[in-house]
Design a protein around this motif. Structure first.
Motif, short mmCIF file in Angstrom:
data_model
loop_
_atom_site.label_atom_id
_atom_site.label_comp_id
_atom_site.label_asym_id
_atom_site.label_seq_id
_atom_site.Cartn_x
_atom_site.Cartn_y
_atom_site.Cartn_z
N UNK A 28 0.85 -1.18 0.00
CA UNK A 28 0.00 0.00 0.00
C UNK A 28 0.89 1.23 0.00
N UNK A 29 0.32 2.38 -0.30
CA UNK A 29 1.09 3.62 -0.26
C UNK A 29 1.59 3.90 1.15
N UNK A 30 0.79 3.54 2.13
CA UNK A 30 1.20 3.75 3.53
C UNK A 30 2.40 2.88 3.88
N UNK A 31 2.38 1.62 3.46
CA UNK A 31 3.50 0.72 3.74
C UNK A 31 4.77 1.20 3.04
N UNK A 35 8.51 2.55 4.74
CA UNK A 35 9.81 1.95 4.42
C UNK A 35 10.81 2.98 3.91
N UNK A 36 10.30 4.07 3.32
CA UNK A 36 11.19 5.08 2.73
C UNK A 36 11.22 6.38 3.53
N UNK A 37 10.63 6.34 4.74
CA UNK A 37 10.61 7.53 5.62
C UNK A 37 9.95 8.72 4.93
N UNK A 38 8.87 8.44 4.23
CA UNK A 38 8.07 9.48 3.59
C UNK A 38 6.66 9.44 4.17
N UNK A 39 5.89 10.46 3.88
CA UNK A 39 4.48 10.43 4.27
C UNK A 39 3.68 9.74 3.17
N UNK A 40 2.54 9.20 3.55
CA UNK A 40 1.67 8.55 2.57
C UNK A 40 1.21 9.55 1.52
N UNK A 45 1.17 11.73 -3.98
CA UNK A 45 1.34 12.88 -4.88
C UNK A 45 2.43 12.64 -5.92
N UNK A 46 3.48 11.89 -5.54
CA UNK A 46 4.51 11.52 -6.52
C UNK A 46 3.88 10.63 -7.58
N UNK A 47 3.03 9.70 -7.17
CA UNK A 47 2.39 8.78 -8.12
C UNK A 47 1.39 9.49 -9.02
N UNK A 48 0.90 10.63 -8.61
CA UNK A 48 -0.01 11.43 -9.43
C UNK A 48 0.74 12.43 -10.31
#
Length: 283
Positions: A28-31, A35-40, A45-48
């Motif tokens: 999931x985006x949350x998972x 793992x990458x120390x980013x926010x969901x 937004x990167x995927x969009x």
């Protein structure tokens, strides 16, 4: 930095491919964010395409998703470069964004295959032919609007003339060659130009004669832009409402088949040239 309001088609495509990698990894985006120390929200937004991403970060995404395709990873990383202002940006305030997206798609394509049935390919059009086409727009365009469109179309053709020109296979139905748009003089010049372009090493002109009969996708204008790897191919379709860009796996496979069948139905390059010459002589 705030997110982009209107990402380009190329920016959206990079985000789409990163999302595909994540989904194939079963995350999931949350998972993935954890793992990458980013926010969901940052991952989403990167995927969009609403947030820019560096080549290093693309590689970090790929490692997190256990992507084992080095060629695809390199191609995705390369999509983060080239942030300098390109020629089509000068039209951003005067032309629809979809036309800028088409120019960007062609600029980055490894090769381009097109299929045309009623109009001649934009990359092979003369100024007079292009101007005539745009004058038929509904609602009617003002003279400056027409000239902006003509200028943009001619500049797109630069990919065929650069130091390492983009390979282009243009499949044209005989009907488009016989449409006397603008009368004999305009069409004679246009067809002579197509013959001349077909003599370039990077341009192949193939004609589907009337005698070929029916074939799949009849009447549909298709631009198939090949990427650095097959996963990054893109299909562009012309509709009454503007350009449509397709790149789902099933869509790409479908249009690869269409383009293969179009080319199979066409005459070879020499016979195509002979047919165009015969049409020119009949004008």
């Amino acid at each position: 930095m705030p997110p982009r309001g209107t990402p380009t088609a190329r920016q959206q495509r990079l985000g789409f491919e990163l999302r595909k990698l994540r989904e194939r990894a079963g995350m999931s985006a949350t998972e993935a964010a954890a793992l990458m120390s980013l926010t969901q929200s940052r991952v989403s937004n990167i995927e969009l395409g609403r947030y820019g991403v560096s080549a290093d970060r693309v590689r970090m995404f790929a490692r997190t998703y256990k992507c084992g395709d080095p060629a695809l990873i390199d191609a995705l990383a390369a999509m983060t470069t080239g942030r300098t202002r390109n020629w089509w940006e000068e039209y951003r305030d005067t032309l629809p964004a979809m036309l800028l997206d088409l120019a960007e798609l062609e600029h980055h394509a490894a090769s381009i295959r097109t299929a045309q049935f009623t109009h001649l390919p934009g990359l092979l059009q003369t100024v007079d032919y292009a101007r005539l086409i745009f004058r038929q727009n509904i609602p009617e365009l003002s003279p400056p609007e027409v000239e902006h469109l003509v200028s943009h179309r001619i500049k797109r053709q630069g990919i065929l003339y650069k130091d390492e020109p983009t390979p282009n296979i243009a499949v044209i139905h005989e009907a488009a060659l016989r449409m006397q748009f603008g009368g004999p003089d305009v069409m004679r010049e246009q067809l002579q130009h197509i013959v001349k372009m077909g003599e370039r090493d990077n341009v192949t002109v193939l004609v589907i004669p009337f005698s070929a009969g029916i074939f799949p996708g009849t009447g549909q204008t298709v631009v198939y832009a090949e990427g650095p790897v097959p996963q990054l191919d893109t299909v562009q379709l012309d509709t009454e409402h503007g350009s449509e860009f397709l790149y789902a796996d099933a869509q790409l496979e479908r249009y690869r088949t269409f383009m293969d069948r179009f080319e199979a139905a066409a005459l070879d390059a020499d016979a195509s040239s002979e047919l165009i010459h015969s049409i020119i002589n009949s004008l």
